[in-house]
Design a protein around this motif. Structure first.
Motif, PDB file in Angstrom:
ATOM      1  N   UNK A 109       2.233  -9.999  10.641  1.00  0.00           N
ATOM      2  CA  UNK A 109       2.513  -9.137  10.993  1.00  0.00           C
ATOM      3  C   UNK A 109       1.154  -7.829  11.692  1.00  0.00           C
ATOM      4  N   UNK A 110       0.586  -8.618  11.376  1.00  0.00           N
ATOM      5  CA  UNK A 110      -1.079  -7.649  12.005  1.00  0.00           C
ATOM      6  C   UNK A 110      -1.451  -6.108  12.122  1.00  0.00           C
ATOM      7  N   UNK A 111      -0.026  -6.100  13.400  1.00  0.00           N
ATOM      8  CA  UNK A 111       0.545  -4.838  13.898  1.00  0.00           C
ATOM      9  C   UNK A 111       1.219  -4.113  13.475  1.00  0.00           C
ATOM     10  N   UNK A 112       2.149  -3.822  12.561  1.00  0.00           N
ATOM     11  CA  UNK A 112       3.288  -3.894  12.251  1.00  0.00           C
ATOM     12  C   UNK A 112       2.531  -2.216  11.120  1.00  0.00           C
ATOM     13  N   UNK A 113       1.195  -2.128  10.823  1.00  0.00           N
ATOM     14  CA  UNK A 113       0.488  -0.897  10.706  1.00  0.00           C
ATOM     15  C   UNK A 113       0.433   0.254  11.413  1.00  0.00           C
ATOM     16  N   UNK A 114      -0.105  -0.479  12.933  1.00  0.00           N
ATOM     17  CA  UNK A 114      -0.357   0.349  13.791  1.00  0.00           C
ATOM     18  C   UNK A 114       1.425   0.772  15.015  1.00  0.00           C
ATOM     19  N   UNK A 115       2.003  -0.143  14.369  1.00  0.00           N
ATOM     20  CA  UNK A 115       3.323   0.528  15.004  1.00  0.00           C
ATOM     21  C   UNK A 115       4.126   2.029  13.976  1.00  0.00           C
TER      22      UNK A 115
ATOM     23  N   UNK B  30      -3.130   1.606  -3.798  1.00  0.00           N
ATOM     24  CA  UNK B  30      -3.186   0.986  -2.507  1.00  0.00           C
ATOM     25  C   UNK B  30      -3.425  -0.215  -2.829  1.00  0.00           C
ATOM     26  N   UNK B  31      -4.741  -0.578  -3.491  1.00  0.00           N
ATOM     27  CA  UNK B  31      -4.855  -2.086  -3.490  1.00  0.00           C
ATOM     28  C   UNK B  31      -4.210  -2.818  -4.147  1.00  0.00           C
ATOM     29  N   UNK B  32      -3.194  -2.039  -5.162  1.00  0.00           N
ATOM     30  CA  UNK B  32      -2.659  -3.098  -5.195  1.00  0.00           C
ATOM     31  C   UNK B  32      -0.548  -2.868  -4.490  1.00  0.00           C
ATOM     32  N   UNK B  33      -0.888  -2.107  -3.508  1.00  0.00           N
ATOM     33  CA  UNK B  33       0.117  -2.233  -2.723  1.00  0.00           C
ATOM     34  C   UNK B  33       0.131  -2.811  -1.451  1.00  0.00           C
ATOM     35  N   UNK B  34      -0.829  -3.555  -1.056  1.00  0.00           N
ATOM     36  CA  UNK B  34      -1.495  -4.059  -0.390  1.00  0.00           C
ATOM     37  C   UNK B  34      -1.949  -4.782  -0.200  1.00  0.00           C
ATOM     38  N   UNK B  35      -2.514  -5.272  -2.009  1.00  0.00           N
ATOM     39  CA  UNK B  35      -1.758  -6.929  -1.941  1.00  0.00           C
ATOM     40  C   UNK B  35      -0.724  -7.621  -2.724  1.00  0.00           C
ATOM     41  N   UNK B  36       0.150  -7.070  -2.248  1.00  0.00           N
ATOM     42  CA  UNK B  36       1.883  -7.446  -2.840  1.00  0.00           C
ATOM     43  C   UNK B  36       2.410  -7.658  -1.326  1.00  0.00           C
TER      44      UNK B  36
ATOM     45  N   UNK C 229       7.620   1.712   0.764  1.00  0.00           N
ATOM     46  CA  UNK C 229       5.867   1.957  -0.044  1.00  0.00           C
ATOM     47  C   UNK C 229       5.132   1.664   0.978  1.00  0.00           C
ATOM     48  N   UNK C 230       4.843   0.392   1.952  1.00  0.00           N
ATOM     49  CA  UNK C 230       4.407   0.208   2.943  1.00  0.00           C
ATOM     50  C   UNK C 230       3.891   1.438   3.715  1.00  0.00           C
ATOM     51  N   UNK C 231       4.784   1.961   4.076  1.00  0.00           N
ATOM     52  CA  UNK C 231       5.232   2.924   5.590  1.00  0.00           C
ATOM     53  C   UNK C 231       4.383   4.316   4.239  1.00  0.00           C
ATOM     54  N   UNK C 232       4.560   4.514   3.481  1.00  0.00           N
ATOM     55  CA  UNK C 232       3.215   5.291   2.463  1.00  0.00           C
ATOM     56  C   UNK C 232       2.581   5.229   2.231  1.00  0.00           C
ATOM     57  N   UNK C 233       1.882   3.988   1.959  1.00  0.00           N
ATOM     58  CA  UNK C 233       1.007   4.197   2.392  1.00  0.00           C
ATOM     59  C   UNK C 233       0.108   3.872   3.609  1.00  0.00           C
ATOM     60  N   UNK C 234       0.539   3.877   4.436  1.00  0.00           N
ATOM     61  CA  UNK C 234       0.060   3.493   6.486  1.00  0.00           C
ATOM     62  C   UNK C 234      -0.432   4.935   5.890  1.00  0.00           C
ATOM     63  N   UNK C 235       0.683   5.927   5.695  1.00  0.00           N
ATOM     64  CA  UNK C 235       0.224   7.241   5.958  1.00  0.00           C
ATOM     65  C   UNK C 235      -0.638   8.228   5.460  1.00  0.00           C
ATOM     66  N   UNK C 236      -0.619   7.362   4.173  1.00  0.00           N
ATOM     67  CA  UNK C 236      -2.175   7.444   3.422  1.00  0.00           C
ATOM     68  C   UNK C 236      -3.801   7.680   4.729  1.00  0.00           C
TER      69      UNK C 236
ATOM     70  N   UNK D  75       1.228  11.323  -2.669  1.00  0.00           N
ATOM     71  CA  UNK D  75       1.082  10.460  -4.196  1.00  0.00           C
ATOM     72  C   UNK D  75       2.228  10.488  -4.300  1.00  0.00           C
ATOM     73  N   UNK D  76       3.269  11.532  -4.235  1.00  0.00           N
ATOM     74  CA  UNK D  76       4.705  11.791  -3.910  1.00  0.00           C
ATOM     75  C   UNK D  76       5.557  10.816  -3.894  1.00  0.00           C
ATOM     76  N   UNK D  77       5.342  10.394  -2.578  1.00  0.00           N
ATOM     77  CA  UNK D  77       5.737   9.867  -1.383  1.00  0.00           C
ATOM     78  C   UNK D  77       5.552   8.215  -2.031  1.00  0.00           C
ATOM     79  N   UNK D  78       4.363   8.041  -1.557  1.00  0.00           N
ATOM     80  CA  UNK D  78       3.822   6.797  -2.851  1.00  0.00           C
ATOM     81  C   UNK D  78       4.587   6.117  -3.586  1.00  0.00           C
TER      82      UNK D  78
END
Length: 343
Positions: free
Chosen positions: A242-248, A228-234, A308-315, A291-294
């Motif tokens: 777009x700070x509200x993208x995760x909310x969407x 998660x740290x790596x994905x959000x770092x990227x 990849x970002x969408x799957x991490x929001x799922x976490x 884990x598999x989805x990511x």
């Protein structure tokens, strides 16, 4: 629940914040991580994905599948929900929100990417955390293992075809070779390796397997948090822009979770299942094998992709939402048990 599982939402939130901060402060580090690839597989993330998946795979007991003949209704319920309903409702909700409701806020490219991430979550029923949910709802541990084991066996064969079918509907080019390779790398190979380790440890006695699983258990959460740290770092710059993208992204995910739970609970009520079987059956479908989805999102679309970002929001949204459903399951237990006894 151990400290890792109990505060999973906290660890994920900290890793998200840390990933965004580090991504903005040291972008060259994450650029180097993104380039550490071979055959479209990021080597660093691959190691972390294995750290997540392998401990869970050692819990699968293939011999428990024969128990299905004793109480088949609970197994039928989870299979119908997981493979005939859930992937398609996830696609429908994602399409509705990303292409219609949120169309003015999301670019066409990201619409397809975010929907792809949701599809990958929808085609991956829960494998590991459901044991935690089952314990919190006083579920039948053996039957939960049966449900998870059968779903995992089906997952090996059904994940790629169903995901490929639905991904094709998003107007994305489906890289079948990469998708199949991801399933092979992140499901089939660790599954076989876990079965060999399980067989070797059981030769020493059940205690050896349990001790091994307890020692290995923290690596799953550690691997998840670092991923998660790596994905959000990227994704740091995109998130800041777009700070509200995760909310969407979270909106259809949360709605899907409650919708699938409601469908599964209705089926359990109709089938007169006792709570010890009904609760895990409902929670397997509502929870995701994130884990598999990511892993597949990274392998198929890239580590910096919207999928990849969408799957991490799922976490991020899964744990608090699932805890609310655990509480609801416990409230429903007396009614389910009373109806089952009057069968």
């Amino acid at each position: 629940m151990g400290i890792f599982e109990r505060y999973l939402s906290v660890w994920v939130a900290l890793c998200i914040s840390g990933g965004i901060a580090f991504g903005l402060l040291v972008p060259d580090l994450f650029a180097w991580i993104a380039e550490a690839e071979y055959a479209q597989v990021n080597l660093i993330v691959a190691v972390l994905i294995w750290a997540m998946i392998f401990p869970m795979m050692t819990q699968v007991n293939l011999t428990s599948i024969k128990l299905a003949t004793r109480e088949p209704k609970g197994l039928i319920l989870t299979l119908v929900v997981n493979w005939l309903i859930k992937p398609f409702t996830m696609f429908a909700l994602g399409y509705f929100f990303f292409y219609m409701v949120f169309a003015d806020f999301i670019s066409p490219e990201n619409q397809a990417q975010y929907l792809a991430g949701l599809i990958l979550l929808g085609v991956a029923p829960c494998t590991a955390m459901v044991f935690v949910w089952s314990q919190l709802t006083r579920g039948d541990a053996s039957y939960t293992l049966l449900q998870v084991s059968v779903n995992d066996v089906i997952l090996i064969f059904a994940f790629a075809p169903i995901a490929g079918l639905l991904l094709g509907l998003t107007e994305l080019t489906v890289p079948w070779a990469t998708l199949t390779l991801s399933v092979l790398l992140y499901v089939v190979i660790p599954f076989i390796a876990a079965m060999l380790v399980r067989w070797w440890l059981l030769r020493k006695g059940p205690e050896a397997l349990v001790k091994f699983q307890l020692r290995l258990k923290p690596t799953a959460v550690i691997g998840l948090c670092l991923t998660v740290l790596i994905l959000f770092g990227l994704q740091a710059q995109s998130i800041v822009n777009s700070p509200f993208v995760m909310l969407l992204i979270a909106v259809p995910l949360v709605l899907q979770t409650y919708l699938i739970y409601g469908i599964a609970l209705t089926g359990a009520w109709y089938l007169r299942l006792p709570s010890r079987i009904a609760a895990p059956a409902c929670l397997i479908g509502t929870s995701n094998f994130f884990e598999l989805a990511v892993a597949v999102a990274i392998g198929v679309f890239g580590i910096t992709s919207g999928a990849a970002l969408a799957t991490v929001v799922g976490v991020l949204v899964e744990v608090p939402v699932m805890l609310s459903l655990v509480a609801l399951s416990n409230r429903m237990a007396p009614w389910l048990n009373a109806r089952s006894e009057n069968n």
